[in-house]
Enzyme design. Structure first.
Site, short mmCIF file in Angstrom:
data_model
loop_
_atom_site.label_atom_id
_atom_site.label_comp_id
_atom_site.label_asym_id
_atom_site.label_seq_id
_atom_site.Cartn_x
_atom_site.Cartn_y
_atom_site.Cartn_z
N PRO A 186 59.77 104.00 111.85
CG PRO A 186 58.33 102.92 114.01
CD PRO A 186 58.75 103.72 112.89
CB CYS A 187 62.25 99.81 109.56
SG CYS A 187 63.96 100.63 109.87
#
Length: 171
Positions: A131-132
């Site tokens: 989850p950047c």
């Protein structure tokens, strides 16, 4: 090394899942910055419901309906040792929460490397699952996102809205 891919629809547009040697090595959005050449995606998978494609599709569907907050998938990420540290740390940012690039730099033991963390974050090959989108600027504002700021805003808003209605994962 065997690489195959499948394209599936999602609320944020088509996603190309790339699997290398049985592990998810890419999840790319349409018109994503740092999108590798399509010839690196390998051939289309002969059976898009085969594993691990089916597990990825099922978990993404559960994520986008607000039923899943933590992915459990075989990953095959390829990057530098520094990128790998950043990508590993991204996977520990809680659903619906954000951290700054500076906080992430401290977390990986490189407190002066917030710019390098940003660059590694931008090269994350497995968006959404790694989850950047949960990394924000020092003032909490939305800064660059390989999939575009509209998608980053969508993902963050979606997670915040559904966070209260999702059962926490048991460890």
């Amino acid at each position: 090394m065997e690489t195959t891919h499948v394209v599936l629809d999602s609320p944020i547009g088509p996603l190309t899942m790339v699997v290398t040697d049985g592990g998810l090595s890419g999840l790319y959005m349409e018109k994503q910055r740092h999108l590798p050449s399509e010839d690196t995606f390998g051939a289309p998978a002969p059976d898009p419901r085969s594993e691990p494609f089916a597990a990825v599709a099922d978990q993404l569907a559960a994520y986008f309906t607000g039923e899943l907050t933590d992915f459990d998938l075989p990953l095959n990420l390829r990057g530098t040792p520094f990128q790998s540290r950043v990508w590993e740390a991204l996977q520990h940012i809680p659903y619906g929460e954000t951290v700054t690039y500076g906080e992430l730099a401290v977390e990986i033991g490189s407190p002066t490397a917030s710019r390098a963390v940003g660059l590694a974050n931008g090269r994350n090959p497995v968006s959404v699952i790694v989850p950047c989108h949960r990394v924000v600027g020092s003032g909490g504002g939305l800064t660059g996102y390989g999939g575009g700021l509209e998608r980053k805003r969508y993902l963050l808003d979606f997670e915040r809205e559904t966070r209260g209605s999702v059962e926490p994962a048991l460890f």
